[in-house]
Write a protein that holds these residues in place. Structure first.
Motif, PDB file in Angstrom:
ATOM      1  N   LEU A 105      11.484  26.538  -0.859  1.00 46.33           N
ATOM      2  CA  LEU A 105      12.079  25.197  -0.523  1.00 46.33           C
ATOM      3  C   LEU A 105      10.725  24.454   0.380  1.00 46.33           C
ATOM      4  CD1 LEU A 105      15.619  25.562   0.102  1.00 46.33           C
ATOM      5  CD2 LEU A 105      14.741  24.249  -1.648  1.00 46.33           C
ATOM      6  N   TYR A 106      10.140  25.191   1.102  1.00 45.83           N
ATOM      7  CA  TYR A 106       9.217  24.788   2.048  1.00 45.83           C
ATOM      8  C   TYR A 106       7.786  24.160   1.143  1.00 45.83           C
ATOM      9  CZ  TYR A 106       4.834  24.994   4.840  1.00 45.83           C
ATOM     10  OH  TYR A 106       3.783  24.565   5.526  1.00 45.83           O
ATOM     11  N   VAL A 107       7.406  25.029   0.232  1.00 42.17           N
ATOM     12  CA  VAL A 107       6.368  24.563  -0.526  1.00 42.17           C
ATOM     13  C   VAL A 107       6.902  23.345  -1.560  1.00 42.17           C
ATOM     14  CG1 VAL A 107       5.047  25.255  -2.453  1.00 42.17           C
ATOM     15  CG2 VAL A 107       5.688  26.797  -0.772  1.00 42.17           C
ATOM     16  N   LEU A 108       8.071  23.292  -1.683  1.00 47.51           N
ATOM     17  CA  LEU A 108       8.272  22.288  -2.696  1.00 47.51           C
ATOM     18  C   LEU A 108       8.519  20.915  -2.016  1.00 47.51           C
ATOM     19  CD1 LEU A 108       9.829  21.007  -5.388  1.00 47.51           C
ATOM     20  CD2 LEU A 108      12.008  21.734  -4.383  1.00 47.51           C
ATOM     21  N   GLN A 109       9.217  20.885  -0.880  1.00 43.21           N
ATOM     22  CA  GLN A 109       9.336  19.741  -0.144  1.00 43.21           C
ATOM     23  C   GLN A 109       8.001  19.299   0.600  1.00 43.21           C
ATOM     24  OE1 GLN A 109      12.121  18.068   0.277  1.00 43.21           O
ATOM     25  NE2 GLN A 109      12.946  19.503  -1.215  1.00 43.21           N
ATOM     26  N   ASN A 168      -1.540  20.318 -12.182  1.00 43.59           N
ATOM     27  CA  ASN A 168      -2.114  19.262 -12.530  1.00 43.59           C
ATOM     28  C   ASN A 168      -0.957  18.103 -12.111  1.00 43.59           C
ATOM     29  OD1 ASN A 168      -4.005  17.236 -13.432  1.00 43.59           O
ATOM     30  ND2 ASN A 168      -3.415  17.361 -15.545  1.00 43.59           N
ATOM     31  N   LEU A 169      -0.644  18.034 -10.782  1.00 44.03           N
ATOM     32  CA  LEU A 169       0.625  17.267 -10.475  1.00 44.03           C
ATOM     33  C   LEU A 169      -0.171  15.752 -10.066  1.00 44.03           C
ATOM     34  CD1 LEU A 169       1.867  19.598  -7.453  1.00 44.03           C
ATOM     35  CD2 LEU A 169       2.593  19.255 -10.041  1.00 44.03           C
ATOM     36  N   TYR A 170      -1.137  15.548 -10.069  1.00 43.15           N
ATOM     37  CA  TYR A 170      -1.584  14.118  -9.253  1.00 43.15           C
ATOM     38  C   TYR A 170      -1.155  13.017 -10.211  1.00 43.15           C
ATOM     39  CZ  TYR A 170      -4.645  10.462  -7.169  1.00 43.15           C
ATOM     40  OH  TYR A 170      -4.901   9.483  -6.623  1.00 43.15           O
ATOM     41  N   ASN A 171      -1.305  13.043 -11.787  1.00 44.48           N
ATOM     42  CA  ASN A 171      -0.885  12.016 -12.523  1.00 44.48           C
ATOM     43  C   ASN A 171       0.592  11.669 -12.861  1.00 44.48           C
ATOM     44  OD1 ASN A 171      -0.791  14.151 -14.048  1.00 44.48           O
ATOM     45  ND2 ASN A 171      -1.926  12.953 -15.886  1.00 44.48           N
ATOM     46  N   MET A 172       1.448  12.875 -12.272  1.00 45.05           N
ATOM     47  CA  MET A 172       2.767  12.814 -12.722  1.00 45.05           C
ATOM     48  C   MET A 172       3.489  11.567 -11.669  1.00 45.05           C
ATOM     49  SD  MET A 172       3.604  16.879 -12.900  1.00 45.05           S
ATOM     50  CE  MET A 172       2.792  18.072 -13.980  1.00 45.05           C
ATOM     51  N   ASN A 173       4.772  11.377 -12.179  1.00 38.71           N
ATOM     52  CA  ASN A 173       5.759  10.296 -11.160  1.00 38.71           C
ATOM     53  C   ASN A 173       6.604  11.385 -10.290  1.00 38.71           C
ATOM     54  OD1 ASN A 173       8.017  11.358 -12.717  1.00 38.71           O
ATOM     55  ND2 ASN A 173       7.898   9.620 -14.154  1.00 38.71           N
ATOM     56  N   LYS A 174       7.004  10.810  -9.573  1.00 39.54           N
ATOM     57  CA  LYS A 174       8.093  11.593  -8.476  1.00 39.54           C
ATOM     58  C   LYS A 174       8.975  12.632  -9.016  1.00 39.54           C
ATOM     59  CE  LYS A 174       7.503   8.089  -4.944  1.00 39.54           C
ATOM     60  NZ  LYS A 174       8.246   7.105  -4.240  1.00 39.54           N
ATOM     61  N   TYR A 175       9.628  12.135 -10.108  1.00 44.86           N
ATOM     62  CA  TYR A 175      10.614  12.813 -10.787  1.00 44.86           C
ATOM     63  C   TYR A 175       9.886  14.199 -11.451  1.00 44.86           C
ATOM     64  CZ  TYR A 175      14.479  14.406 -13.615  1.00 44.86           C
ATOM     65  OH  TYR A 175      15.472  15.154 -14.283  1.00 44.86           O
ATOM     66  N   LYS A 176       9.137  13.806 -12.197  1.00 45.44           N
ATOM     67  CA  LYS A 176       8.449  14.862 -13.208  1.00 45.44           C
ATOM     68  C   LYS A 176       7.633  16.107 -12.116  1.00 45.44           C
ATOM     69  CE  LYS A 176       5.233  15.741 -16.992  1.00 45.44           C
ATOM     70  NZ  LYS A 176       4.247  15.266 -17.828  1.00 45.44           N
ATOM     71  N   CYS A 177       7.069  15.234 -10.981  1.00 47.48           N
ATOM     72  CA  CYS A 177       6.571  16.222 -10.102  1.00 47.48           C
ATOM     73  C   CYS A 177       7.424  17.293  -9.493  1.00 47.48           C
ATOM     74  CB  CYS A 177       5.777  15.470  -8.974  1.00 47.48           C
ATOM     75  SG  CYS A 177       4.843  16.366  -7.732  1.00 47.48           S
ATOM     76  N   LYS A 178       8.673  16.871  -9.351  1.00 49.77           N
ATOM     77  CA  LYS A 178       9.829  17.794  -8.587  1.00 49.77           C
ATOM     78  C   LYS A 178      10.239  18.615  -9.412  1.00 49.77           C
ATOM     79  CE  LYS A 178      14.406  17.428  -6.332  1.00 49.77           C
ATOM     80  NZ  LYS A 178      15.320  16.440  -5.814  1.00 49.77           N
TER      81      LYS A 178
END
Length: 848
Positions: free
Chosen positions: A760-764, A819-829
């Motif tokens: 959870l720490y890594v995720l948040q 490859n998170l950088y070009n994702m929106n918030k929801y997809k990133c989560k």
């Protein structure tokens, strides 16, 4: 995120007992006062019942009351000697002894009929006493068995047989230290966590964690009580019978008032709606041009009595050269409907008795009326008197129930008032944000800012200072009843200075003046009284108006000091090259702050204002002679004066987190573990009435919200502390899923489909960095091995554990993987969450 604060506060205040340290002569002066029906239980490690009982009875003689039950441990019972007797008491003792120190002896007042039996526990002596509807286990566990798990397992089995006992108490010398020590051996830490987690699964929580022997809490009162019938007060008494303190439990019976039956009001919404539709109310109301008359008809004739007007004193305003002016633009049906539908349907109605649910059901009729009312208020600068009446209900926070300061006043206003205030507040906040009127150091009640932002910015500043070998101290201010102490005339003056003039200012004056409230306790309600000070409690506008009131304080230029404020929760950080410079700068700054507060009729509570000196090592702390004064004498350089010193602490609580002098977060993780344990018994009962999907939702709302609160700040703590917290989390998950205590960890997280606290720490932390990192399309053309988030340079491992480093570190590592950088918030989560579920503990640790 900020809504979690109220949940955290409620959980922290749900103590099973009030506890305190005291001397034997002061015991009868404790609050609340003694009652003849109270059950009084004393527990004492006596070392030897034969040689120390006389000393113990001399101590009892000083208490001026007769205990109902006395439990003596480490009695060294000799089977060839009879147990010494006490006048007016019947004695019982254990017979199953492991070594010469063993033995529990109890003395029960002869006025009670009891049922006593000996319980066989591994490596311990135990007597079980049933009297007055309470089951008590008196236990002595020898410290010679360093591993307490066999004892805890045997106690677990016995507690399972007592699952139907509502009121259960465990007491005695258990020789498991409940106080976390930095230098404690790992076995001691394991014993404590295993013991506490097991007891929490049976609904038993510590009644106190006060030291009972040489700074250790070895003598316990663990409680599971029916709070509707009992309240508990515990005193750890400084006595000289042995090297263990005497612990005293007073169990108060809460009498039920009369034989009144509970009643519930049912509203026939269908009939009320039909009556409203058949009336000519809409035409009548929309033809009126007086807001007070509209409210009077809306609430039905005869319900509302007009209140005499209160004349607010018009303070002469200064000529403030503000180039902008606040304008109240008219509202429309769509805006009012959105606000109405956003209100909680089950919230308590105000004094008018109109529930929010009724307004929602009649929205097509009522919304045009409210629109007409609000636009009239905006045009005339009038806030209807009927919408300024609050009903206050005191809610118990904790500690002494007879002390009025231990109750939080909850004010309830009519739902129409909430709609009007929300629309005004929306326009006011837009104005304040558009022209950057509010101080950047103010985090409270502002869009895109939260308590987490305040904590992270505060700790990042401290981290940078300590890493550069600077001296750093933070002063945490406590203001007395800040919201209630606001001067209305001064507030109106401040509103005018920021550009609120003409009819809008007239509206705010009318809103703040002639306000009334009554107090409601049960079925009893007081008469209305006038409020002449403070911003309206329970209102939507009140917090925003308070931000305006203290805005100049937040903007104050303090030498070498930076302020962090969330509403009235204020911390001021002072950084300098030497501790002497820190002291001088802090005393200058605090003197200015104290003067501003005094000039603005606010009071600084010096007895609750604390400071912490931050450093990487304990050896880098300032000397014990280091002290900070708040000079209200007018001379911050005064050598000798009577101004108050403020307390130096190793750790303070700020916005729901425990900030310690090394930012190790040990104290905070201990607090989070205690919060999780308090939820275990709740879920143990819920699991029988809710399916797994609902339980997961409740877990996310209650437990996981507590676990992730400010976790980017404290989640970089050493992994041994995280393992302890994850044990508490796993205990809760095992209860939810009916799994045994030793159910495999990996299978548990797979069954629950949830993340461990470390994950959870890594995720948040990664999600937070993703939200705040600026998007630059050119970065997409770089190779993924390049860092997307700039990685700061720090010299110390101390700084590498903190958010200011880990935010970029974790994001860069996960971005290379996912490859998170070009994702929106929801997809990133979703992407990070799914990936973390496939990672082992070791793989997660390798990226931190």
């Amino acid at each position: 995120m900020d809504n979690v604060i109220s949940l955290i506060t409620e959980i922290d205040n749900s103590e099973v007992a009030n506890s305190s340290l005291c001397d034997v002569h002061d015991i009868c002066n404790q609050s609340p006062k003694f009652h003849k029906n109270d059950l009084k239980i004393i527990s004492q490690n006596i070392v030897s019942v034969y040689s120390k009982l006389d000393d113990f009875q001399l101590t009892l003689a000083q208490l001026n009351f007769e205990a109902d039950l006395i439990i003596l441990t480490e009695c060294r019972i000799d089977s060839d000697k009879p147990i010494p007797q006490m006048e007016n008491y019947t004695s019982y003792s254990t017979t199953n002894h492991i070594n010469q120190c063993d033995g529990v002896v109890i003395y029960v007042s002869r006025k009670h009929s009891v049922n006593v039996k000996e319980i066989i526990l591994t490596h311990a002596s135990c007597l079980q006493i049933l009297f007055c509807g309470v089951t008590v286990l008196g236990i002595y566990r020898s410290p010679s068995h360093t591993n307490s798990e066999p004892f805890t397992d045997s106690l677990d089995r016995h507690l399972t047989s007592l699952k139907n006992c509502i009121n259960l108490i465990i007491t005695g010398d258990i020789n498991i230290n409940l106080i976390d020590r930095n230098d404690a051996p790992q076995q001691e830490r394991n014993n404590r966590l295993y013991y506490l987690n097991m007891l929490a699964m049976h609904g038993l929580l510590p009644g106190h964690v006060l030291p009972t022997r040489y700074g250790n809490c070895l003598d316990h009162f663990m409680l599971r009580l029916d709070k509707n019938k009992h309240s508990a007060n515990i005193n750890v008494i400084n006595t000289s019978v042995t090297d263990h303190s005497t612990i005293f439990l007073r169990l108060s019976n809460i009498p039920k008032s009369g034989a009144s039956t509970k009643t519930k009001t049912f509203i026939d919404y269908d009939k009320a709606i039909a009556t409203l539709r058949d009336s000519t109310l809409v035409a009548d109301l929309t033809s009126l041009n007086n807001p007070n008359m509209i409210i009077e008809l809306l609430l039905t004739e005869g319900i509302l009595a007009q209140q005499p007007a209160y004349n607010c004193s018009d303070k002469t305003t200064s000529n403030y050269p503000h180039l902008t002016s606040f304008v109240l633009r008219d509202t429309d049906n769509d805006e009012v409907l959105n606000v109405l539908m956003g209100l909680k349907s089950n919230s308590a109605p105000g004094w008018d008795g109109i529930p929010t649910q009724f307004l929602k059901l009649t929205a097509d009729i009522i919304v045009p009326i409210i629109v007409h009312l609000i636009n009239l208020c905006f045009a005339l600068g009038v806030f209807p008197d009927a919408l300024k009446i609050a009903v206050v209900t005191p809610v118990y926070k904790g500690d002494d129930k007879t002390d009025i300061s231990n109750y939080r006043p909850i004010s309830v206003l009519p739902p129409i008032a909430k709609i009007l205030e929300k629309i005004i507040n929306k326009r006011l906040m837009n104005y304040l944000n558009t022209f950057n009127i509010l101080s950047p150091s103010q985090y409270g009640f502002r869009r895109d800012l939260s308590t987490e932002d305040a904590v992270l910015d505060l700790t990042s500043l401290i981290t940078n200072a300590v890493d550069k070998n600077k001296k750093c101290a933070a002063v945490f201010l406590d203001m007395k009843k800040a919201f209630d102490s606001v001067s209305i005339t001064d507030l109106i003056d401040k509103l005018e200075k920021i550009g609120i003039r003409g009819i809008p200012l007239k509206l705010f004056k009318d809103y703040l003046c002639n306000r009334k409230q009554s107090v409601k306790i049960g079925k009893h309600q007081s008469e209305q009284c006038e409020i002449t000070f403070g911003v309206p409690q329970g209102s939507v506008l009140g917090p925003t108006l308070f931000l305006v009131y203290i805005n100049n304080l937040c903007n104050m230029d303090i030498e070498e000091g930076i302020m962090f404020t969330y509403a009235d929760d204020t911390a001021v950080v002072f950084v300098a090259d030497t501790w002497e410079a820190v002291k001088n700068n802090s005393q200058k700054g605090l003197a200015r702050i104290a003067k501003w507060l005094s000039d603005n009729l606010l009071t600084l509570n010096t007895s609750k204002t604390n400071y912490v000196c931050f450093s990487n090592y304990n050896s880098s702390q300032p000397p014990p002679t280091f002290a900070i004064q708040i000079h209200t004498c007018g001379s911050p350089h005064s050598i000798i004066c009577s101004c108050d010193f403020i307390k130096r602490q190793n750790c303070v609580r700020y916005l729901g987190t425990m900030v310690d002098q090394r930012l190790s977060w040990r104290d905070h993780i201990e607090l989070v573990m205690a919060r999780v344990r308090k939820l275990i018994w709740l879920f143990k009962n819920l699991r029988h009435v809710a399916d797994s999907a609902l339980l997961k939702q409740i877990y996310t709302a209650l437990a996981q919200s507590i676990l992730i609160y400010c976790i980017p700040a404290w989640g970089g703590a050493i992994k041994t502390k995280f393992l302890e917290l994850e044990r508490a989390q796993r205990s809760l998950l095992k209860v939810i899923h009916f799994k045994p205590y030793r159910f495999p960890t990996e299978m548990l997280y797979a069954v629950s489909d949830l993340l461990s606290v470390r994950k959870l720490y890594v995720l948040q932390t990664t999600l937070r960095t993703h939200r705040h990192i600026g998007y630059d399309p050119s970065i997409l053309n770089r190779r993924r091995r390049h860092n997307v988030a700039p990685l700061p340079t720090f010299k110390t491992k101390y700084a590498h554990r903190q958010y200011c480093y880990q935010s970029a570190n974790l994001y860069n590592k996960l971005n290379k993987e996912l490859n998170l950088y070009n994702m929106n918030k929801y997809k990133c989560k979703i992407t990070i969450n799914c990936w973390l579920k496939t990672q082992t503990y070791e793989e997660v640790e390798s990226i931190i």
